[in-house]
Design a protein around this motif. Structure first.
Motif, PDB file in Angstrom:
ATOM      1  N   ALA A  63       2.930  -5.272  -6.600  1.00 53.85           N
ATOM      2  CA  ALA A  63       1.996  -3.785  -5.685  1.00 53.85           C
ATOM      3  C   ALA A  63       0.692  -4.207  -5.662  1.00 53.85           C
ATOM      4  N   PRO A  64       0.085  -4.452  -6.734  1.00 52.51           N
ATOM      5  CA  PRO A  64      -1.176  -4.743  -6.829  1.00 52.51           C
ATOM      6  C   PRO A  64      -1.396  -5.850  -5.366  1.00 52.51           C
ATOM      7  N   LEU A  65      -1.416  -6.755  -4.939  1.00 53.05           N
ATOM      8  CA  LEU A  65      -0.971  -7.787  -4.947  1.00 53.05           C
ATOM      9  C   LEU A  65      -0.882  -7.427  -3.073  1.00 53.05           C
ATOM     10  N   ALA A  66       0.241  -6.011  -3.123  1.00 56.57           N
ATOM     11  CA  ALA A  66       0.366  -5.591  -1.592  1.00 56.57           C
ATOM     12  C   ALA A  66      -0.010  -4.436  -0.981  1.00 56.57           C
ATOM     13  N   GLY A  67      -0.990  -4.200  -2.283  1.00 57.91           N
ATOM     14  CA  GLY A  67      -2.294  -3.635  -1.651  1.00 57.91           C
ATOM     15  C   GLY A  67      -2.982  -4.376  -0.570  1.00 57.91           C
ATOM     16  N   VAL A  68      -3.614  -5.117  -1.204  1.00 56.25           N
ATOM     17  CA  VAL A  68      -4.877  -5.938  -1.234  1.00 56.25           C
ATOM     18  C   VAL A  68      -4.398  -6.670   0.395  1.00 56.25           C
ATOM     19  N   ARG A  77       0.493  -2.652  12.975  1.00 64.51           N
ATOM     20  CA  ARG A  77       0.127  -4.465  13.094  1.00 64.51           C
ATOM     21  C   ARG A  77       1.499  -4.649  12.033  1.00 64.51           C
ATOM     22  N   LEU A  78       0.993  -4.464  10.613  1.00 62.08           N
ATOM     23  CA  LEU A  78       1.685  -4.616   9.523  1.00 62.08           C
ATOM     24  C   LEU A  78       3.389  -3.569   9.418  1.00 62.08           C
ATOM     25  N   LEU A  79       3.128  -2.887   9.386  1.00 64.37           N
ATOM     26  CA  LEU A  79       4.788  -1.817   9.521  1.00 64.37           C
ATOM     27  C   LEU A  79       5.450  -2.342  10.665  1.00 64.37           C
ATOM     28  N   LEU A 110      13.604  -9.087   1.303  1.00 62.99           N
ATOM     29  CA  LEU A 110      13.810  -7.433   1.704  1.00 62.99           C
ATOM     30  C   LEU A 110      12.779  -6.398   1.131  1.00 62.99           C
ATOM     31  N   ALA A 111      13.120  -6.943  -0.068  1.00 65.32           N
ATOM     32  CA  ALA A 111      12.385  -6.567  -1.164  1.00 65.32           C
ATOM     33  C   ALA A 111      10.872  -6.659  -1.197  1.00 65.32           C
ATOM     34  N   LEU A 112      10.803  -8.021  -1.174  1.00 65.38           N
ATOM     35  CA  LEU A 112       8.944  -8.030  -0.234  1.00 65.38           C
ATOM     36  C   LEU A 112       8.695  -7.716   1.068  1.00 65.38           C
ATOM     37  N   VAL A 113       9.401  -7.666   1.847  1.00 70.25           N
ATOM     38  CA  VAL A 113       8.647  -7.335   2.817  1.00 70.25           C
ATOM     39  C   VAL A 113       8.471  -6.006   2.771  1.00 70.25           C
ATOM     40  N   ASP A 114       8.899  -6.081   2.003  1.00 70.43           N
ATOM     41  CA  ASP A 114       9.220  -3.513   1.907  1.00 70.43           C
ATOM     42  C   ASP A 114       7.916  -3.657   0.869  1.00 70.43           C
ATOM     43  N   PRO A 116       4.837  -4.441   0.463  1.00 60.27           N
ATOM     44  CA  PRO A 116       2.974  -3.611   1.328  1.00 60.27           C
ATOM     45  C   PRO A 116       3.648  -2.647   2.317  1.00 60.27           C
ATOM     46  N   LEU A 117       4.536  -2.890   2.072  1.00 62.11           N
ATOM     47  CA  LEU A 117       5.047  -1.500   3.306  1.00 62.11           C
ATOM     48  C   LEU A 117       4.959  -0.288   3.286  1.00 62.11           C
TER      49      LEU A 117
END
Length: 193
Positions: A63-68, A77-79, A110-114, A116-117
């Motif tokens: 999650a910290p990396l996903a926030g970045v 665009r990300l969504l 699927l969880a990896l893509v989710d 940063p969303l």
């Protein structure tokens, strides 16, 4: 609760976001429940079920990396890219119901893509409410997401008992990816972020 209705009236884009934040977790919970039941039924192995849940639980640790990542790209665009990737992956699972090894890989993806969303959705809140309403809007977002999470497993269990894996996964895929449609009314505001 009454204050929440006032907030939704003052911020029309919030209604779509809250609807999506109810429906999307509902689909997630339905899919997870259906996959647990499917893996248990087809393998008879508690270890296989544990591996499924493990594959789903690992990506949120980033999650910290996903926030970045979410901060580096526009939320719109990300969504859009994330939802498309999720729709393709979830559609493949619903159509193919792959064997355990491939299923674990797709569930992980699927969880990896989710991951940063979730951060990107959080960045959308300021686009639809006034600054003074941010705390209340975020609280409402969390509450409605929990509602979808609570209702998904029993609904999936009932549907699984009647129809099996594919129908539940297909319905879950349809509900999970209603978010973009529910969110169209604030998409233009999100692009400006």
């Amino acid at each position: 609760m009454v204050a929440g209705f006032g907030l939704v009236r003052r911020s029309p884009g919030l209604a779509g976001l809250l609807a999506a934040q109810t429906i999307s977790p509902l689909g997630d919970a339905m899919a997870t429940t259906a996959l647990i039941l499917h893996v248990q039924r087809t393998t008879g192995s508690a270890t296989a079920v544990g591996l499924l849940l493990f594959a789903q639980a690992i990506p949120p640790l980033a999650a910290p990396l996903a926030g970045v990542i979410a901060d580096r790209f526009s939320p719109g665009r990300l969504l859009g890219v994330g939802w498309l990737a999720q729709a393709v992956l979830a559609g493949l699972v619903a159509l193919l119901v792959p064997p355990l090894g491939a299923l674990l890989v797709v569930v992980f993806l699927l969880a990896l893509v989710d991951t940063p969303l979730s951060a990107a959705v959080g960045r959308c809140i300021p686009a639809v409410v006034a600054d003074d309403d941010l705390v209340a809007a975020n609280a409402m977002r969390s509450a409605v997401a929990e509602l979808g999470t609570v209702l998904g497993p029993p609904l999936a269990g009932l549907l699984f008992a009647v129809s099996g894996t594919r129908l539940v996964l297909g319905l879950a895929n349809r509900t999970e990816h209603r978010f973009p449609r529910c969110s169209n009314d604030f998409r233009e505001r999100v692009k400006a972020l």
